[in-house]
Design a protein around this motif. Structure first.
Motif, PDB file in Angstrom:
ATOM      1  N   ALA A 152       0.847  -1.205   0.000  1.00  0.00           N
ATOM      2  CA  ALA A 152       0.000   0.000   0.000  1.00  0.00           C
ATOM      3  C   ALA A 152       0.881   1.254   0.000  1.00  0.00           C
ATOM      4  N   ASP A 153       1.993   1.234   0.773  1.00  0.00           N
ATOM      5  CA  ASP A 153       2.915   2.385   0.779  1.00  0.00           C
ATOM      6  C   ASP A 153       3.515   2.590  -0.607  1.00  0.00           C
ATOM      7  N   LEU A 154       3.889   1.466  -1.217  1.00  0.00           N
ATOM      8  CA  LEU A 154       4.512   1.535  -2.541  1.00  0.00           C
ATOM      9  C   LEU A 154       3.532   2.144  -3.559  1.00  0.00           C
ATOM     10  N   LEU A 155       2.274   1.723  -3.476  1.00  0.00           N
ATOM     11  CA  LEU A 155       1.263   2.258  -4.399  1.00  0.00           C
ATOM     12  C   LEU A 155       1.089   3.757  -4.182  1.00  0.00           C
ATOM     13  N   THR A 173       1.248 -10.929  -8.708  1.00  0.00           N
ATOM     14  CA  THR A 173       0.000 -11.629  -8.466  1.00  0.00           C
ATOM     15  C   THR A 173      -0.273 -11.608  -6.959  1.00  0.00           C
ATOM     16  N   SER A 174      -1.532 -11.570  -6.566  1.00  0.00           N
ATOM     17  CA  SER A 174      -1.846 -11.530  -5.137  1.00  0.00           C
ATOM     18  C   SER A 174      -2.121 -12.929  -4.611  1.00  0.00           C
ATOM     19  N   TYR A 175      -1.739 -13.142  -3.374  1.00  0.00           N
ATOM     20  CA  TYR A 175      -1.998 -14.423  -2.710  1.00  0.00           C
ATOM     21  C   TYR A 175      -3.177 -14.221  -1.758  1.00  0.00           C
ATOM     22  N   PRO A 176      -4.137 -15.145  -1.774  1.00  0.00           N
ATOM     23  CA  PRO A 176      -5.333 -14.943  -0.959  1.00  0.00           C
ATOM     24  C   PRO A 176      -5.062 -15.118   0.540  1.00  0.00           C
ATOM     25  N   CYS A 177      -4.660 -14.062   1.206  1.00  0.00           N
ATOM     26  CA  CYS A 177      -4.559 -14.157   2.660  1.00  0.00           C
ATOM     27  C   CYS A 177      -4.962 -12.826   3.281  1.00  0.00           C
ATOM     28  N   GLU A 178      -5.692 -12.934   4.345  1.00  0.00           N
ATOM     29  CA  GLU A 178      -6.274 -11.830   5.081  1.00  0.00           C
ATOM     30  C   GLU A 178      -5.220 -10.796   5.457  1.00  0.00           C
ATOM     31  N   GLU A 179      -4.122 -11.349   5.979  1.00  0.00           N
ATOM     32  CA  GLU A 179      -3.079 -10.565   6.612  1.00  0.00           C
ATOM     33  C   GLU A 179      -2.601  -9.342   5.813  1.00  0.00           C
ATOM     34  N   PHE A 180      -2.487  -9.491   4.505  1.00  0.00           N
ATOM     35  CA  PHE A 180      -1.889  -8.408   3.727  1.00  0.00           C
ATOM     36  C   PHE A 180      -2.926  -7.618   2.938  1.00  0.00           C
ATOM     37  N   PHE A 181      -4.187  -7.730   3.319  1.00  0.00           N
ATOM     38  CA  PHE A 181      -5.176  -7.274   2.379  1.00  0.00           C
ATOM     39  C   PHE A 181      -5.814  -5.910   2.588  1.00  0.00           C
ATOM     40  N   ASP A 182      -6.195  -5.627   3.822  1.00  0.00           N
ATOM     41  CA  ASP A 182      -7.017  -4.437   4.064  1.00  0.00           C
ATOM     42  C   ASP A 182      -6.376  -3.150   3.550  1.00  0.00           C
ATOM     43  N   ASP A 183      -5.099  -2.962   3.892  1.00  0.00           N
ATOM     44  CA  ASP A 183      -4.407  -1.728   3.491  1.00  0.00           C
ATOM     45  C   ASP A 183      -4.384  -1.579   1.973  1.00  0.00           C
ATOM     46  N   ILE A 184      -4.181  -2.706   1.309  1.00  0.00           N
ATOM     47  CA  ILE A 184      -4.048  -2.658  -0.154  1.00  0.00           C
ATOM     48  C   ILE A 184      -5.393  -2.304  -0.783  1.00  0.00           C
ATOM     49  N   GLN A 212      -7.770  -0.673   0.614  1.00  0.00           N
ATOM     50  CA  GLN A 212      -8.049   0.721   0.933  1.00  0.00           C
ATOM     51  C   GLN A 212      -7.266   1.650  -0.001  1.00  0.00           C
ATOM     52  N   ALA A 213      -5.994   1.292  -0.247  1.00  0.00           N
ATOM     53  CA  ALA A 213      -5.167   2.105  -1.149  1.00  0.00           C
ATOM     54  C   ALA A 213      -5.793   2.135  -2.540  1.00  0.00           C
ATOM     55  N   MET A 214      -6.290   0.969  -2.961  1.00  0.00           N
ATOM     56  CA  MET A 214      -6.912   0.881  -4.280  1.00  0.00           C
ATOM     57  C   MET A 214      -8.149   1.789  -4.344  1.00  0.00           C
ATOM     58  N   ALA A 215      -8.915   1.789  -3.261  1.00  0.00           N
ATOM     59  CA  ALA A 215     -10.124   2.611  -3.230  1.00  0.00           C
ATOM     60  C   ALA A 215      -9.777   4.098  -3.182  1.00  0.00           C
ATOM     61  N   ASP A 216      -8.691   4.433  -2.458  1.00  0.00           N
ATOM     62  CA  ASP A 216      -8.366   5.851  -2.234  1.00  0.00           C
ATOM     63  C   ASP A 216      -7.539   6.473  -3.356  1.00  0.00           C
ATOM     64  N   LEU A 217      -6.695   5.687  -4.002  1.00  0.00           N
ATOM     65  CA  LEU A 217      -5.754   6.263  -4.977  1.00  0.00           C
ATOM     66  C   LEU A 217      -6.341   6.176  -6.380  1.00  0.00           C
ATOM     67  N   PRO A 218      -6.614   7.311  -7.008  1.00  0.00           N
ATOM     68  CA  PRO A 218      -7.227   7.252  -8.345  1.00  0.00           C
ATOM     69  C   PRO A 218      -6.355   6.525  -9.370  1.00  0.00           C
ATOM     70  N   LYS A 219      -5.046   6.530  -9.180  1.00  0.00           N
ATOM     71  CA  LYS A 219      -4.184   5.883 -10.177  1.00  0.00           C
ATOM     72  C   LYS A 219      -4.132   4.357 -10.017  1.00  0.00           C
ATOM     73  N   ALA A 220      -4.471   3.870  -8.835  1.00  0.00           N
ATOM     74  CA  ALA A 220      -4.429   2.408  -8.623  1.00  0.00           C
ATOM     75  C   ALA A 220      -5.632   1.788  -9.322  1.00  0.00           C
ATOM     76  N   CYS A 221      -5.349   0.954 -10.337  1.00  0.00           N
ATOM     77  CA  CYS A 221      -6.437   0.349 -11.120  1.00  0.00           C
ATOM     78  C   CYS A 221      -7.234  -0.619 -10.249  1.00  0.00           C
ATOM     79  N   ASN A 222      -8.530  -0.629 -10.448  1.00  0.00           N
ATOM     80  CA  ASN A 222      -9.388  -1.523  -9.664  1.00  0.00           C
ATOM     81  C   ASN A 222      -9.377  -2.918 -10.268  1.00  0.00           C
ATOM     82  N   TYR A 223      -8.255  -3.564 -10.100  1.00  0.00           N
ATOM     83  CA  TYR A 223      -8.048  -4.873 -10.716  1.00  0.00           C
ATOM     84  C   TYR A 223      -7.224  -5.735  -9.780  1.00  0.00           C
ATOM     85  N   LEU A 224      -7.663  -6.968  -9.617  1.00  0.00           N
ATOM     86  CA  LEU A 224      -6.980  -7.889  -8.719  1.00  0.00           C
ATOM     87  C   LEU A 224      -6.831  -9.234  -9.419  1.00  0.00           C
TER      88      LEU A 224
END
Ligand code: SAH
Ligand code: SF4
Ligand code: F3S
Length: 462
Positions: free
Chosen positions: A230-233, A249-260, A262-274
């Motif tokens: 999320a910081d990198l984005l 590629t993303s790995y399905p685990c809870e631990e690393f997810f929320d921040d990312i 949120q970053a996707m939702a907040d940052l207009p440049k982060a494409c809404n793609y997973l």
């Protein structure tokens, strides 16, 4: 210029595409020029993939072809680089066509290997002996120097570039060769990544895709702070000129997810793609694969992603025919695909890879015929979902980053010389085909969608 020409053929994933770009620009820097085709080249390099047996067979068939070319042109130098080079090492040198073998962790040496082979007419090899050992400081530095010095002159698709966030993988999914050919997981320093993105932006790159085998577990400690994806984005978002950011590629685990998310939702440049592979919908098979989630938890993550990032497009990977996969297990996978509502899915037939836990401990006991029918059935289920999702785009306007001329004519409409069929993608990775001038490659355009299929949106330039 040293008068010598080089042709590089790429097999494999985005990591390999990035390495091909790095090697190509390193050789250009050293005076080599790109050959128009393999037939005219002084040096042919093949960047290889070991992920499935079929990927390796394609390389061997290519090498067989090069062996024939070498009969009439004995001076031709052939190099095998990438994951197969690391996996097979000197066994590859025994092949009549092969002069150079160079593993992924050794690519900073490529210019030296090619030059020595051309000058001294001897075979050369550079592979990492103990690939799972943490690399030495000097080796990491060499890779970092190679990574940041090159790779920006050779943009395979105009306006787009891959940037490595992480090397290697520590996950050891039981079927997978990647940890054995790409070595331990390491995250690159954020400063080096951002510096590279700034340079790319300066050269006209608009879309950067951050790469890692489990890119959501990116973690870099520097002083008091630990940087995550999320910081990198957020940091990459601040680079002028960059308009879209993706990561795979993303790995399905809870631990690393929320921040990312949120970053996707907040940052207009982060494409809404997973891109978030599930591999199977059976908990029994997921356990046997050493994937550390259940089908239910996986669907929970997708639900969360859709709640935090409305309109997010999700892509998946699945494997059919893993050892012990029963009809019931496969039905679980079909159910998961139906519920997940992917934009698209990549589906593979299990292929035993030498040295992996699954190969050592389990019999490849699902017959080839069964793998094939399961593959077709799953693809069919997904295609219906994709077709339905694509239909929602009818008569809508989409923003597209143009890649270039489409490789095959779609809908049997090739277009005219001045307005051939072009292909591009939306921020959410939907493929869009329309007619327009080739000069649009690397540019953003607006397209009105007039027709859709399971794989493609068709439209007209606005
Ligand atoms: N790091 C990524 C992808 C790695 S390989 C991830 O974890 O998802 C890309 C895809 O190839 C995987 O998602 C998997 O579906 C497939 N794959 C990997 N090993 C395979 C094997 N031995 N046989 C068949 N497919 C395989
Ligand atoms: Fe392979 Fe699993 Fe690592 Fe992906 S996460 S590269 S599938 S071991
Ligand atoms: Fe990629 Fe194939 Fe290597 S998937 S990491 S090129 S084994």
């Amino acid at each position: 210029m040293n008068g010598k020409t080089v042709h590089i053929k790429n097999y494999g994933c985005q990591m390999n595409k990035l390495d091909t770009a790095l090697v190509s620009s390193a050789l250009c820097e050293a005076g080599f020029s790109p050959a128009g085709s393999e037939k005219e080249a002084d040096v042919v390099l093949i960047n290889t993939c070991s992920v499935r047996q079929h990927a390796e067979e394609r390389v061997f068939s290519h090498l067989g072809h090069l062996k024939h070319i070498k009969k009439s042109r004995p001076g031709l130098v052939v190099g095998v680089i990438g994951c197969m080079a690391q996996r097979l090492g000197d066994k590859l040198l025994e092949h009549e066509a092969v002069d150079i073998v160079c593993g992924p962790a050794q690519i900073p040496q490529i210019t030296k290997l090619v030059t020595e082979t051309l000058q001294e007419k001897k075979e050369t090899i550079a592979v990492t002996e103990k690939i799972r050992q943490r690399s030495s400081e000097s080796q990491t530095q060499a890779l970092e120097r190679f990574e940041s010095a090159y790779g920006i002159e050779d943009k395979q698709i105009p306006g787009q570039a891959f940037v490595r966030a992480m090397r290697g993988c520590n996950n050891f999914c039981t079927y997978c060769i990647v940890p054995f050919v790409r070595g331990p997981e390491t995250s690159r320093a954020p400063a080096a990544i951002i510096e590279q993105i700034k340079r790319l932006a300066g050269e006209g790159v608009k879309l950067v895709t951050l790469l890692g085998q489990r890119v959501n577990s990116y973690k870099y400690r520097s002083g008091e702070k630990t940087y995550c994806l999320a910081d990198l984005l957020e940091m990459a978002s601040e680079v002028d000129g960059i308009e879209w950011l993706r990561f795979v590629t993303s790995y399905p685990c809870e631990e690393f997810f929320d921040d990312i998310l949120q970053a996707m939702a907040d940052l207009p440049k982060a494409c809404n793609y997973l891109h978030i592979p599930a591999q199977s919908g059976s908990d029994k098979i997921l356990r046997a694969m050493n994937r550390r989630y259940s089908a239910g938890e996986y669907l929970g993550l997708l639900g969360k992603a859709r709640a935090v990032v409305p309109g997010i497009a999700i892509a998946g990977d699945f494997m059919v025919g893993f050892p012990g996969e029963t009809e019931e297990d496969f039905e679980g996978t079909v159910e998961l695909v139906k519920k997940a509502k992917y934009k698209n899915c990549f589906i593979f037939k299990y292929s035993p890879r030498p040295g992996t836990a699954a190969d050592k401990e389990k019999k490849d006991n699902v017959p080839a015929e069964v793998k094939k029918t399961r593959n077709i059935e799953l693809l069919d289920v997904q295609n219906k979902i994709s077709a339905e999702m694509n239909r929602k785009f009818l008569n809508k306007e989409v923003r597209v980053l143009v890649e270039g001329p489409s490789k095959k004519p779609h809908l049997n409409r090739g277009g005219s010389e001045n307005s051939p069929q072009l292909v591009g993608r939306t921020a959410t990775d939907y493929i869009v085909v329309f007619n327009g001038p080739v000069s649009l490659a690397g540019e953003f355009v607006k397209v009105k969608i007039t027709e859709t299929s399971a794989l493609t949106l068709f439209g007209e330039l606005i």
